[in-house]
Every structure is written in structure tokens, then in C-alpha cells.
Design a protein around this motif. Structure first.
Motif, PDB file in Angstrom:
ATOM      1  N   MET A   1       8.779   5.040   0.333  1.00  0.00           N
ATOM      2  CA  MET A   1       8.077   6.239   0.822  1.00  0.00           C
ATOM      3  C   MET A   1       7.039   5.887   1.879  1.00  0.00           C
ATOM      4  SD  MET A   1       7.462   7.977  -2.845  1.00  0.00           S
ATOM      5  CE  MET A   1       8.167   9.600  -2.891  1.00  0.00           C
ATOM      6  N   GLN A   2       7.306   4.789   2.617  1.00  0.00           N
ATOM      7  CA  GLN A   2       6.360   4.345   3.654  1.00  0.00           C
ATOM      8  C   GLN A   2       4.996   3.966   3.093  1.00  0.00           C
ATOM      9  OE1 GLN A   2       8.454   7.051   5.663  1.00  0.00           O
ATOM     10  NE2 GLN A   2       9.400   5.039   5.768  1.00  0.00           N
ATOM     11  N   ALA A   3       4.956   3.562   1.821  1.00  0.00           N
ATOM     12  CA  ALA A   3       3.685   3.121   1.256  1.00  0.00           C
ATOM     13  C   ALA A   3       3.229   1.861   1.986  1.00  0.00           C
ATOM     14  CB  ALA A   3       3.854   2.827  -0.234  1.00  0.00           C
ATOM     15  N   PRO A   4       1.927   1.777   2.293  1.00  0.00           N
ATOM     16  CA  PRO A   4       1.418   0.556   2.922  1.00  0.00           C
ATOM     17  C   PRO A   4       1.591  -0.636   1.975  1.00  0.00           C
ATOM     18  CG  PRO A   4      -0.388   2.017   2.255  1.00  0.00           C
ATOM     19  CD  PRO A   4       0.881   2.785   2.062  1.00  0.00           C
ATOM     20  N   LEU A   5       1.984  -1.789   2.530  1.00  0.00           N
ATOM     21  CA  LEU A   5       2.333  -2.948   1.711  1.00  0.00           C
ATOM     22  C   LEU A   5       1.105  -3.770   1.302  1.00  0.00           C
ATOM     23  CD1 LEU A   5       5.488  -4.080   3.676  1.00  0.00           C
ATOM     24  CD2 LEU A   5       5.435  -3.296   1.293  1.00  0.00           C
ATOM     25  N   THR A   6       1.090  -4.160   0.039  1.00  0.00           N
ATOM     26  CA  THR A   6      -0.028  -4.937  -0.475  1.00  0.00           C
ATOM     27  C   THR A   6      -0.053  -6.344   0.105  1.00  0.00           C
ATOM     28  OG1 THR A   6       0.144  -3.649  -2.488  1.00  0.00           O
ATOM     29  CG2 THR A   6      -1.206  -5.605  -2.602  1.00  0.00           C
ATOM     30  N   ASP A   7       1.097  -6.806   0.614  1.00  0.00           N
ATOM     31  CA  ASP A   7       1.118  -8.156   1.183  1.00  0.00           C
ATOM     32  C   ASP A   7       1.054  -8.156   2.703  1.00  0.00           C
ATOM     33  OD1 ASP A   7       1.134  -9.816  -1.084  1.00  0.00           O
ATOM     34  OD2 ASP A   7       3.219  -9.243  -1.480  1.00  0.00           O
ATOM     35  N   ASP A   8       0.826  -6.992   3.305  1.00  0.00           N
ATOM     36  CA  ASP A   8       0.820  -6.936   4.759  1.00  0.00           C
ATOM     37  C   ASP A   8      -0.256  -5.959   5.251  1.00  0.00           C
ATOM     38  OD1 ASP A   8       1.274  -6.834   7.425  1.00  0.00           O
ATOM     39  OD2 ASP A   8       3.393  -6.221   7.291  1.00  0.00           O
TER      40      ASP A   8
ATOM     41  N   GLY B   1      -1.030  12.414   0.646  1.00  0.00           N
ATOM     42  CA  GLY B   1       0.299  12.465   1.265  1.00  0.00           C
ATOM     43  C   GLY B   1       1.395  12.329   0.220  1.00  0.00           C
ATOM     44  N   GLN B   2       2.277  11.346   0.409  1.00  0.00           N
ATOM     45  CA  GLN B   2       3.396  11.115  -0.512  1.00  0.00           C
ATOM     46  C   GLN B   2       2.964  10.355  -1.756  1.00  0.00           C
ATOM     47  OE1 GLN B   2       6.445  12.514   0.130  1.00  0.00           O
ATOM     48  NE2 GLN B   2       7.518  11.039   1.445  1.00  0.00           N
ATOM     49  N   MET B   3       1.727   9.879  -1.720  1.00  0.00           N
ATOM     50  CA  MET B   3       1.251   9.064  -2.842  1.00  0.00           C
ATOM     51  C   MET B   3       0.786   9.974  -3.969  1.00  0.00           C
ATOM     52  SD  MET B   3      -0.760   6.132  -3.916  1.00  0.00           S
ATOM     53  CE  MET B   3      -1.816   6.173  -5.354  1.00  0.00           C
ATOM     54  N   PRO B   4       1.429   9.855  -5.162  1.00  0.00           N
ATOM     55  CA  PRO B   4       1.045  10.725  -6.287  1.00  0.00           C
ATOM     56  C   PRO B   4      -0.311  10.319  -6.861  1.00  0.00           C
ATOM     57  CG  PRO B   4       2.721   9.144  -6.989  1.00  0.00           C
ATOM     58  CD  PRO B   4       2.514   8.927  -5.512  1.00  0.00           C
ATOM     59  N   ALA B   5      -1.049  11.293  -7.409  1.00  0.00           N
ATOM     60  CA  ALA B   5      -2.331  10.994  -8.047  1.00  0.00           C
ATOM     61  C   ALA B   5      -2.128   9.916  -9.112  1.00  0.00           C
ATOM     62  CB  ALA B   5      -2.899  12.262  -8.690  1.00  0.00           C
ATOM     63  N   ARG B   6      -3.029   8.950  -9.140  1.00  0.00           N
ATOM     64  CA  ARG B   6      -2.996   7.833 -10.098  1.00  0.00           C
ATOM     65  C   ARG B   6      -1.636   7.132 -10.095  1.00  0.00           C
ATOM     66  NH1 ARG B   6      -7.743   8.884 -13.082  1.00  0.00           N
ATOM     67  NH2 ARG B   6      -8.342  11.037 -12.738  1.00  0.00           N
ATOM     68  N   GLY B   7      -1.005   7.077  -8.942  1.00  0.00           N
ATOM     69  CA  GLY B   7       0.296   6.420  -8.856  1.00  0.00           C
ATOM     70  C   GLY B   7       1.343   7.113  -9.705  1.00  0.00           C
ATOM     71  N   GLY B   8       1.056   8.364 -10.125  1.00  0.00           N
ATOM     72  CA  GLY B   8       2.027   9.100 -10.922  1.00  0.00           C
ATOM     73  C   GLY B   8       1.842   8.898 -12.423  1.00  0.00           C
ATOM     74  N   ASN B   9       0.797   8.177 -12.819  1.00  0.00           N
ATOM     75  CA  ASN B   9       0.550   7.957 -14.251  1.00  0.00           C
ATOM     76  C   ASN B   9      -0.766   8.611 -14.668  1.00  0.00           C
ATOM     77  OD1 ASN B   9       0.043   7.113 -16.819  1.00  0.00           O
ATOM     78  ND2 ASN B   9       0.345   4.927 -16.414  1.00  0.00           N
TER      79      ASN B   9
ATOM     80  N   HIS C   1       4.190  -0.119  -3.499  1.00  0.00           N
ATOM     81  CA  HIS C   1       3.364  -0.925  -2.595  1.00  0.00           C
ATOM     82  C   HIS C   1       3.857  -2.358  -2.419  1.00  0.00           C
ATOM     83  CE1 HIS C   1       0.327   2.075  -1.589  1.00  0.00           C
ATOM     84  NE2 HIS C   1       0.476   2.526  -2.822  1.00  0.00           N
ATOM     85  N   ASP C   2       4.834  -2.801  -3.228  1.00  0.00           N
ATOM     86  CA  ASP C   2       5.478  -4.086  -2.959  1.00  0.00           C
ATOM     87  C   ASP C   2       6.697  -3.898  -2.077  1.00  0.00           C
ATOM     88  OD1 ASP C   2       3.684  -5.645  -4.263  1.00  0.00           O
ATOM     89  OD2 ASP C   2       4.994  -6.207  -5.939  1.00  0.00           O
ATOM     90  N   SER C   3       7.287  -2.702  -2.119  1.00  0.00           N
ATOM     91  CA  SER C   3       8.567  -2.488  -1.439  1.00  0.00           C
ATOM     92  C   SER C   3       8.428  -1.661  -0.166  1.00  0.00           C
ATOM     93  CB  SER C   3       9.518  -1.748  -2.384  1.00  0.00           C
ATOM     94  OG  SER C   3       9.027  -0.422  -2.602  1.00  0.00           O
TER      95      SER C   3
END
Ligand code: HEC
Length: 158
Positions: free
Chosen positions: A98-105, A129-137, A93-95
């Protein structure tokens, strides 16, 4: 010098030698102790371990299940939303990986933000979608995921 005198001197030498050796031994021991216990102030994990080691054995439990009367080391180590975010969410979410929506935008969120906090938290917990459950953790609790979402919303100005 008579025999008695030299005997006396010999004994004195042995005594002195023994005392010096004993003093050196004490100094070595002191250095050993310092090297084991000293100088871990800078390392937060070492401090926490130390705090756990020196905390009193008995603590008063005032009733509410799972809460201690005193703030123990576990509470001290509780992570903030920002820390959870940095450890588990920032990579995407900072970068925008995987087309993650940006936390700063907020512009990259389209109308996701209109879904409201509850839905966003649920999607973060369950994955979407491409976002893993619990951010993958899988070790993150619902609460911790919610805290990191709150941190994101704060940065998004919501
Ligand atoms: C592996 C990359 C990745 C990680 C790590 C990640 N996300 Fe995501 N996240 C995404 C992607 C990609 C989307 C868009 C998913 C979609 O809608 O297809 C997304 C979407 C979201 C959304 C919007 C959900 C919605 O309803 O549209 C939230 C909220 C979110 N992530 C929170 C988090 C939180 C909180 C963490 C850390 C605990 C996290 N993300 C970690 C990739 C990631």
C-alpha cells in the motif's frame, strides 16, 4: 504339603500379586502426572500460564495505582517495540505494501520524518491515508504504538 501350608502359600501369592498390581498403579499415576505437568518448558505461553498458576496469591501493592511491588507475569509478557512492530506493522512497513514507507529505507519517507516523533506517533495512532489506525489493531495501547514507532525510528537511524 499339609492344608495349612497350601493355605499359607495361597495367601502369599495373593499378597504378592496385590503388591505388584499396586506398584504398577503407582507407576501409571506417576506417568500421568508427568505427562500433564512436564515438558512445557519450551512453550513460552505454557510457561507463563504455569508461572501464573504457581505465583503466590497475595502480593504487596506499594501504592502507585496499577503497579505491583513484584514483577508479575503480565509484566514478563510485556512486548518490546520490535515485537509489536513485527506483529502489527511489518506486513506493510517491511514490504512497502500500500505504498507504506519502508522501515529500512529512509529515502521512502520523503519529508515525513521531519514532522518529528510526536506527529508520527499521533498519525500511527489515528491512522493516516491508507494507514489504518494503530496499524489495524485496536487492542494496541497508545504506549504500544509509540514503542513500535520508536523501534521504526531506531531502524531508520533517527
Ligand atoms: C495495512 C498496512 C499498514 C500497517 C499494518 C501499518 N502501516 Fe503505517 N503506514 C501505512 C501507509 C500506507 C502509510 C502512508 C500513509 C499516507 O501517508 O498516506 C503509513 C504511514 C505510517 C507512518 C508515517 C505517518 C506520517 O505522518 O507520515 C508511521 C509513523 C507509521 N505508518 C507507523 C506504523 C506503525 C507503528 C504500525 C504498526 C502499529 C503501522 N504503521 C502499521 C501502512 C501501514
Amino acid at each position: 504339603m499339609g492344608d495349612q501350608d497350601s493355605n499359607f502359600l495361597q495367601i502369599m501369592y495373593w499378597l504378592l500379586g496385590g503388591m505388584v498390581a499396586f506398584a504398577l498403579l503407582l507407576i501409571l499415576l506417576a506417568m500421568l502426572v508427568v505427562s500433564i505437568t512436564g515438558d512445557d518448558e519450551a512453550d513460552p505461553l505454557a510457561r507463563q500460564v504455569l508461572a501464573e498458576r504457581v505465583q503466590p496469591w497475595g502480593r504487596v501493592n506499594t501504592g502507585e495505582p496499577g503497579t505491583m511491588a513484584e514483577a508479575g507475569p503480565t509484566e514478563v509478557a510485556e512486548l518490546s517495540g520490535e515485537q509489536i512492530y513485527r506483529n502489527n506493522c511489518a506486513a506493510c512497513h517491511d514490504s512497502g505494501a500500500m505504498q507504506a514507507p519502508l522501515t529500512d529505507d529512509a529515502g521512502t519517507w520523503n519529508n515525513r520524518l521531519d514532522q518529528g516523533r510526536e506527529t508520527l506517533v499521533r498519525h500511527a495512532i489515528e491512522g493516516i491515508g491508507q494507514m489504518p489506525a494503530r496499524g489495524g489493531n485496536p487492542n494496541l495501547s497508545d504506549d504500544e504504538v509509540a514503542k513500535s514507532v520508536d523501534y521504526m525510528l531506531e531502524r531508520l537511524g533517527r
